[in-house]
Structures are given as C-alpha cells and as structure tokens.
Design a protein around this motif. Structure first.
Motif, mmCIF file in Angstrom:
data_model
loop_
_atom_site.group_PDB
_atom_site.id
_atom_site.type_symbol
_atom_site.label_atom_id
_atom_site.label_comp_id
_atom_site.label_asym_id
_atom_site.label_seq_id
_atom_site.Cartn_x
_atom_site.Cartn_y
_atom_site.Cartn_z
ATOM 1 N N GLY A 283 8.150 1.190 -12.662
ATOM 2 C CA GLY A 283 9.071 2.289 -12.414
ATOM 3 C C GLY A 283 8.494 3.639 -12.791
ATOM 4 N N ASP A 284 7.809 3.698 -13.921
ATOM 5 C CA ASP A 284 7.216 4.969 -14.335
ATOM 6 C C ASP A 284 6.043 5.347 -13.444
ATOM 7 O OD1 ASP A 284 6.019 6.912 -16.807
ATOM 8 O OD2 ASP A 284 8.162 6.524 -16.801
ATOM 9 N N LEU A 285 5.302 4.335 -12.984
ATOM 10 C CA LEU A 285 4.196 4.611 -12.068
ATOM 11 C C LEU A 285 4.701 5.260 -10.777
ATOM 12 C CD1 LEU A 285 1.206 2.260 -11.448
ATOM 13 C CD2 LEU A 285 2.297 3.383 -9.521
ATOM 14 N N LEU A 286 5.826 4.775 -10.266
ATOM 15 C CA LEU A 286 6.393 5.378 -9.059
ATOM 16 C C LEU A 286 6.881 6.798 -9.313
ATOM 17 C CD1 LEU A 286 8.374 2.386 -7.521
ATOM 18 C CD2 LEU A 286 6.340 3.493 -6.573
ATOM 19 N N ARG A 287 7.477 7.030 -10.490
ATOM 20 C CA ARG A 287 7.933 8.391 -10.804
ATOM 21 C C ARG A 287 6.762 9.363 -10.857
ATOM 22 N NH1 ARG A 287 11.638 5.576 -14.059
ATOM 23 N NH2 ARG A 287 10.277 5.674 -15.893
ATOM 24 N N VAL A 288 5.666 8.923 -11.481
ATOM 25 C CA VAL A 288 4.472 9.773 -11.557
ATOM 26 C C VAL A 288 3.903 10.008 -10.158
ATOM 27 C CG1 VAL A 288 2.083 9.877 -12.369
ATOM 28 C CG2 VAL A 288 3.894 9.115 -13.919
ATOM 29 N N HIS A 302 4.924 2.770 -2.060
ATOM 30 C CA HIS A 302 6.234 2.138 -2.192
ATOM 31 C C HIS A 302 6.227 0.736 -1.589
ATOM 32 C CE1 HIS A 302 9.164 4.929 -3.989
ATOM 33 N NE2 HIS A 302 8.337 5.884 -3.592
ATOM 34 N N ARG A 303 5.481 0.534 -0.503
ATOM 35 C CA ARG A 303 5.388 -0.801 0.079
ATOM 36 C C ARG A 303 4.738 -1.773 -0.899
ATOM 37 N NH1 ARG A 303 1.969 -4.179 2.199
ATOM 38 N NH2 ARG A 303 0.192 -2.776 1.907
ATOM 39 N N LEU A 304 3.621 -1.348 -1.497
ATOM 40 C CA LEU A 304 2.944 -2.198 -2.475
ATOM 41 C C LEU A 304 3.838 -2.465 -3.681
ATOM 42 C CD1 LEU A 304 -0.596 -0.519 -2.427
ATOM 43 C CD2 LEU A 304 -0.038 -2.809 -1.581
ATOM 44 N N ALA A 305 4.530 -1.407 -4.128
ATOM 45 C CA ALA A 305 5.402 -1.557 -5.299
ATOM 46 C C ALA A 305 6.539 -2.517 -5.007
ATOM 47 C CB ALA A 305 5.949 -0.198 -5.719
ATOM 48 N N ILE A 320 -1.143 -9.580 -13.621
ATOM 49 C CA ILE A 320 -1.824 -9.861 -12.355
ATOM 50 C C ILE A 320 -1.310 -8.948 -11.255
ATOM 51 C CG2 ILE A 320 -2.093 -11.566 -10.528
ATOM 52 C CD1 ILE A 320 -2.142 -13.724 -12.654
ATOM 53 N N HIS A 321 -0.013 -8.823 -11.123
ATOM 54 C CA HIS A 321 0.549 -8.140 -9.963
ATOM 55 C C HIS A 321 0.421 -6.619 -10.050
ATOM 56 C CE1 HIS A 321 1.804 -11.898 -8.341
ATOM 57 N NE2 HIS A 321 2.520 -12.184 -9.417
ATOM 58 N N ILE A 322 0.634 -6.064 -11.232
ATOM 59 C CA ILE A 322 0.418 -4.618 -11.347
ATOM 60 C C ILE A 322 -1.073 -4.313 -11.271
ATOM 61 C CG2 ILE A 322 0.736 -2.586 -12.820
ATOM 62 C CD1 ILE A 322 3.297 -3.796 -13.804
ATOM 63 N N HIS A 324 -3.139 -5.894 -9.383
ATOM 64 C CA HIS A 324 -3.427 -5.913 -7.937
ATOM 65 C C HIS A 324 -3.066 -4.571 -7.304
ATOM 66 C CE1 HIS A 324 -3.640 -7.239 -3.770
ATOM 67 N NE2 HIS A 324 -2.387 -6.856 -3.606
ATOM 68 N N LEU A 325 -1.922 -4.016 -7.687
ATOM 69 C CA LEU A 325 -1.521 -2.709 -7.148
ATOM 70 C C LEU A 325 -2.550 -1.641 -7.516
ATOM 71 C CD1 LEU A 325 2.019 -1.196 -7.064
ATOM 72 C CD2 LEU A 325 0.150 0.170 -7.939
ATOM 73 N N LEU A 326 -3.015 -1.650 -8.761
ATOM 74 C CA LEU A 326 -4.018 -0.660 -9.186
ATOM 75 C C LEU A 326 -5.317 -0.821 -8.395
ATOM 76 C CD1 LEU A 326 -3.521 -0.840 -13.061
ATOM 77 C CD2 LEU A 326 -2.705 0.944 -11.516
ATOM 78 N N ALA A 327 -5.710 -2.066 -8.135
ATOM 79 C CA ALA A 327 -6.927 -2.305 -7.362
ATOM 80 C C ALA A 327 -6.774 -1.784 -5.947
ATOM 81 C CB ALA A 327 -7.268 -3.794 -7.365
ATOM 82 N N GLU A 328 -5.591 -1.979 -5.349
ATOM 83 C CA GLU A 328 -5.329 -1.482 -4.013
ATOM 84 C C GLU A 328 -5.382 0.041 -3.968
ATOM 85 O OE1 GLU A 328 -5.674 -4.658 -2.056
ATOM 86 O OE2 GLU A 328 -4.730 -3.021 -0.939
#
Length: 331
Positions: A283-288, A302-305, A320-322, A324-328
């Motif tokens: 949630g904070d990552l999306l706000r930033v 937003h799609r990845l999130a 693992i899942h967050i 993966h988002l950072l790697a993307e």
C-alpha cells in the motif's frame, strides 16, 4: 536494528503467552505429545508459542527442530545446500532436485532419536507455501515416525493442508492478542530491559501494532533504541508513517535503478526486522509511486500490484511476491 531483537531475547515462556486458550492447548501437548496444526493471523504469536511449547517439553534444545518452509521454496538449491542448518543433511547430495532435498532434510530431522526424553518436536513454520506433493511426502514421514516425533505445522491458512495431514493433527487456533494482552506483553519486556516508559507509550505502541505482537515488540525496541525511552511522544516520533514511507521510497528508487539486491535488502528489513506485513508495504509503495508516475507506467504498476495483492490474500510468501514486483520494476 543492530542490537539483538527483543522478540528473541524476551521470547515468552509457556506461562507468559498472552492468550489463555493457547496456553492451555500447549500445556496439554506437553503432558500428552500430539501432532498440531497451529493457525492464526500474522504476528499472533504462532512461532513464539511453539518455541515455548518445545522449551517446556524438552530438556535438550536439540530435540526441537524448526524448519521454515519459505526457506526452501523461495530459495535456490545452492542456497539451501549451503545453509548451515541443512548442509549436514545434504553433504554429497548436490545432484538432488530441490524437492528431494526438502524431503531428505525432513526425513533426517524426524528420524534422529531424542537426545533426552521420549520424543522430538519438528516445527514446519510458514506452511501456507507448502505444495501438495511435499504434503504427501510429509504425510508418509509423519506415519513412519509418529512414535518418536511430534510434528507441529504453523500456518495462516490451514485449509490448504490436505485432509490426511489434518486428520493426523489437533488444531490450535492462535487468535490475535487483544490490545490489553499486547500492553501486558510490552510491559513485561520494558520492565526486564529497565528502560523508562509510561502507560501512554505502551498504549500507543499496542495500537500501532493492530494485534500483531511481533510488530509491537519490534516497535517498542525501535522507539527505545532511537529515543532512549518509551512514551507516547517518543513512540510517535519513532513509529510515524513517515518512517515507512522513507524506506519504501529508497526501495522503489533502488528497484527502478536495477539495483535489485539493495531493493530486496530493504524489503527484508521492512518485513523481518521492522515487522510490517506485505499489505502495508504494498500500500505504501503504491502511494509513493502515485506521486512519481503517471499514465501507462502507473497503470502497469497497479496491474502488478493487483496480482501481488491477490497472492498475499491467498497467504503465500510476502517476500516472494513483493520481490517479484520489484524485479519487474527494474526490468
């Protein structure tokens, strides 16, 4: 945090567990060893409770084996083989598949005779990530070693366990501790640390943790290390949302720059050391990100999130899942 974590140095004894029902269930398991499925929300104290159970049940600490399922399923074969907790089981077995490595470690852990007493306790922690093929192997190990090994499976999602395992275990539900129970646990710890505190400070940290006792203890430690005491003012200064936002900004910058190792380290600090859960970090990552991106880039994020949020809701590994988002983002 550089100092030893209070969650370790002040781990509760069986008598100090905050939830009376959990205490009663574990005390019965000490008197009459049985396989257990210990389930409840993140931060409710599942792992701490099982460790307290094992400490009360065994005179020798070697009769308690703790295996974090995520340590296997989120890591490469080389990392598993070189882990000092597992390498003694895997010497000369580098050609094994990862699945066979996991099964071998489990079988070996369960097969050793108890050092003292009549049985050992094997904890499989964070078992929501456990695959069905591994569960079938676990069922066979449980059948083979039922006379000398007590198996405890800790998970946020017991419904993911196959019926043959559930039928071999008694359920222990670990509810989130109440606000007053968290305050009591914090008071025990700060008294033992001999630090200055007041009731308002304990109340603030307990409210900040929202039923997550690990987060409460780490929040109290962070406050004391940064401010020297635990009051409402010092807790607010140390634990305000700006602290999380700053770290998330650093993590996002590192990921976008392709510095995945740095981004992953910050993520580990937030999830493990600071005690945030994956939903808070996401949630904070999306706000930033919304303050920095727009158009297609923001839509893609937003799609990845959304995918990550679904995975988190299903109870699999936040890391693992967050990650993966950072790697993307870096890609």
């Amino acid at each position: 945090m550089d100092a030893p974590l209070w969650t370790e140095t002040h781990a509760p004894s069986l008598e100090e567990l905050p939830q009376p029902g959990v205490r009663d269930s574990f005390e019965r398991a000490v008197d009459e060893p049985m396989n257990l499925v210990v389930y409840g929300p993140r931060g409710a104290g599942k792992t701490a409770g099982v460790r307290a159970l094992a400490d009360a049940a065994h005179d020798d600490p070697n009769d308690f084996v703790e295996i974090n399922v995520d340590d296997f399923f989120s890591r490469r074969k080389t990392e598993i083989k070189n882990d000092p907790r597992f390498e003694r089981f895997l010497v000369g077995r580098s050609r094994m598949s990862k699945r066979d490595m996991i099964n071998h470690v489990l079988k070996e852990s369960a097969s050793y005779a108890p050092v003292s007493g009549t049985y050992r306790t094997v904890l499989l922690d964070n078992a929501e990530a456990i695959r069905e093929d591994f569960q079938q192997a676990l069922r066979r190990v449980m059948e083979r070693h039922h006379a000398t090994t007590q198996f405890v499976i800790a998970t946020r999602q017991p419904s993911k366990l196959i019926p043959p395992i559930r039928s071999r275990c008694f359920d222990v539900r670990v509810r989130a501790p109440t606000h007053d129970e968290v305050v009591g646990a914090l008071e025990r710890i700060v008294e033992a640390e001999d630090v200055a505190y007041d009731a308002d400070g304990l109340e603030y940290v307990a409210g900040y943790a929202e039923g997550d006792i690990r987060r409460a203890v780490l929040g109290a430690q962070t406050t004391v290390e940064q401010e020297g005491e635990l009051t409402m003012q010092t807790a607010y200064e140390a634990l305000g949302d700006l602290g999380l936002t700053t770290r998330v900004e650093e993590m996002l910058d590192a990921a976008v720059a392709g510095e995945f190792a740095d981004a992953r380290k910050t993520l580990d600090d937030l999830l493990v050391d600071e005690g945030y859960d994956g939903g808070e970090v996401l949630g904070d990552l999306l706000r930033v990100a919304r303050s920095r991106r727009s158009g297609r880039e923001l839509a893609e994020l937003h799609r990845l999130a959304g995918e990550v949020d679904l995975d988190l809701a299903e109870g699999t590994s936040d890391r693992i899942h967050i990650g993966h988002l950072l790697a993307e983002l870096g890609r």
